[in-house]
Design an enzyme around this catalytic site. Structure first.
Site, PDB file in Angstrom:
ATOM      1  N   MET A   1     -23.962   9.529  33.034  1.00 29.93           N
ATOM      2  CA  MET A   1     -23.004   8.535  32.671  1.00 29.93           C
ATOM      3  C   MET A   1     -22.921   8.060  31.120  1.00 29.93           C
ATOM      4  O   MET A   1     -23.202   7.107  30.837  1.00 29.93           O
ATOM      5  CB  MET A   1     -23.340   7.191  33.257  1.00 29.93           C
ATOM      6  CG  MET A   1     -23.393   7.407  35.152  1.00 29.93           C
ATOM      7  SD  MET A   1     -22.041   7.906  35.945  1.00 29.93           S
ATOM      8  CE  MET A   1     -20.967   6.776  35.574  1.00 29.93           C
ATOM      9  N   CYS A   2     -22.431   9.029  30.488  1.00 28.59           N
ATOM     10  CA  CYS A   2     -22.090   8.795  28.965  1.00 28.59           C
ATOM     11  C   CYS A   2     -23.241   9.182  28.235  1.00 28.59           C
ATOM     12  O   CYS A   2     -24.108   9.386  28.815  1.00 28.59           O
ATOM     13  CB  CYS A   2     -21.457   7.581  28.584  1.00 28.59           C
ATOM     14  SG  CYS A   2     -20.069   6.585  29.633  1.00 28.59           S
ATOM     15  N   ARG A   3     -22.768   9.672  26.765  1.00 29.67           N
ATOM     16  CA  ARG A   3     -23.915   9.772  25.864  1.00 29.67           C
ATOM     17  C   ARG A   3     -23.250   9.277  24.553  1.00 29.67           C
ATOM     18  O   ARG A   3     -22.206   9.032  24.417  1.00 29.67           O
ATOM     19  CB  ARG A   3     -23.971  11.452  25.509  1.00 29.67           C
ATOM     20  CG  ARG A   3     -24.146  12.473  26.751  1.00 29.67           C
ATOM     21  CD  ARG A   3     -25.758  12.543  26.884  1.00 29.67           C
ATOM     22  NE  ARG A   3     -26.267  11.169  27.974  1.00 29.67           N
ATOM     23  CZ  ARG A   3     -27.346  10.892  28.116  1.00 29.67           C
ATOM     24  NH1 ARG A   3     -28.297  11.958  27.713  1.00 29.67           N
ATOM     25  NH2 ARG A   3     -27.665   9.989  28.981  1.00 29.67           N
TER      26      ARG A   3
ATOM     27  N   ASN B   1     -18.990  14.748  30.374  1.00 30.56           N
ATOM     28  CA  ASN B   1     -18.312  13.613  29.935  1.00 30.56           C
ATOM     29  C   ASN B   1     -17.101  13.838  29.253  1.00 30.56           C
ATOM     30  O   ASN B   1     -16.832  14.127  28.260  1.00 30.56           O
ATOM     31  CB  ASN B   1     -19.415  12.945  28.956  1.00 30.56           C
ATOM     32  CG  ASN B   1     -20.754  12.751  29.482  1.00 30.56           C
ATOM     33  OD1 ASN B   1     -21.042  11.788  30.088  1.00 30.56           O
ATOM     34  ND2 ASN B   1     -21.910  13.604  28.931  1.00 30.56           N
TER      35      ASN B   1
ATOM     36  N   ASN C   1     -24.158   3.074  27.847  1.00 25.73           N
ATOM     37  CA  ASN C   1     -24.371   4.204  28.700  1.00 25.73           C
ATOM     38  C   ASN C   1     -25.145   3.784  29.820  1.00 25.73           C
ATOM     39  O   ASN C   1     -26.157   3.198  29.999  1.00 25.73           O
ATOM     40  CB  ASN C   1     -25.224   5.284  27.830  1.00 25.73           C
ATOM     41  CG  ASN C   1     -25.867   6.458  28.730  1.00 25.73           C
ATOM     42  OD1 ASN C   1     -25.327   6.775  29.718  1.00 25.73           O
ATOM     43  ND2 ASN C   1     -27.121   6.739  28.326  1.00 25.73           N
TER      44      ASN C   1
END
Length: 263
Positions: free
Chosen positions: A1-3, A41, A115
């Site tokens: 879930m995101c970087r 992502n 994140n």
């Protein structure tokens, strides 16, 4: 879930941080190496940076994947900054907020990214909504868990909290309301980076004379990258990194922070 990634140090082209390294944030948008939740992502990206002589950071955000934006490639080649926060997004839930939901979020001198994901969103945070002024709720940039967390952080900062305390207390408050949430938060004012490791990976690299990077995962295989333990608050300058365990207590009564040497 995101970087996501934040940098403080000598001015560099954005591409030197975000595109050129072998496992840069650009590549992490489709091939992250350490991501525990989600695989691609591609639900938006953004970069915020500070320019000499202007106290308010600039932002460039888009709703699509970073690899599909040729304008970003030009921007990253020529824009230089000594303070940067950038993120690539994997949305918690589908929505129509487009680039408004892409980090970094901003307020005055501040840039912010989340994140993770709030468990049971949106109902799980209903009890926290009443703690926010109506103006903050009406001015949310997006209808996402990250945007609401950002509003909670801003509310604490306006009340006098420093960056680290605002993040720590927000994480503990949200984790209590929504157990099982992943709350890796990243915040900078251009002089300091504050971050939390809560449910996902976080690393830092501090090099004397070359600045400090805090990121979801290393962008190269330099052995000097150090992993931040889970449930930890990180506060960094251009030369120092301080780590404080995030226990089930308030930040101001936590154990003394541990200073990480610059090696």
């Amino acid at each position: 879930m995101c970087r996501h990634l934040a940098y403080l140090g000598p001015p560099l082209p954005l591409g030197r941080l975000l595109v050129e390294p072998p496992h840069a944030l650009y590549r992490q948008s489709w091939a992250p190496r350490r991501q525990r939740h989600g695989t691609v992502n591609a639900d938006g990206f953004g970069v915020g940076w500070y320019a000499d002589g202007d106290p308010v950071p600039a932002r460039y955000r888009r709703a699509g994947p970073i690899w599909a934006d040729l304008s970003f490639a030009d921007l990253a080649r020529v824009v230089r900054s000594g303070a940067v926060l950038a993120a690539v997004r994997d949305a918690t839930l589908a929505g129509a907020d487009a680039e408004a939901a892409a980090a970094p979020f901003a307020a005055d001198r501040l840039l912010f990214s989340h994140n993770g994901a709030v468990a049971g969103w949106p109902g799980s945070l209903a009890s926290l909504v009443s703690t926010l002024p109506a103006r903050d709720l009406l001015s949310l940039e997006a209808r996402s868990d990250s945007a609401l967390i950002w509003a909670l952080v801003v509310n604490r900062l306006r009340g006098g909290d420093d960056l680290g305390q605002a993040l720590a207390d927000t994480v503990l408050e949200v984790a209590e309301a929504a157990p099982g949430s992943r709350l890796n938060l990243l915040l900078t004012d251009g002089d300091t980076i504050a971050a939390t490791a809560w449910g996902d990976t976080l690393f830092h690299l501090a090099e004397p004379g070359h600045g400090t990077v805090v990121a979801s995962e290393p962008y190269d295989d330099d052995p000097r990258w150090q992993e931040v333990p889970d449930r930890t608050l990180l506060v960094a300058s251009r030369t120092d990194v301080l780590l404080t365990p995030l226990k089930d207590l308030k930040y101001d009564s936590a154990p003394a922070p541990r200073k990480e040497p610059c090696t």
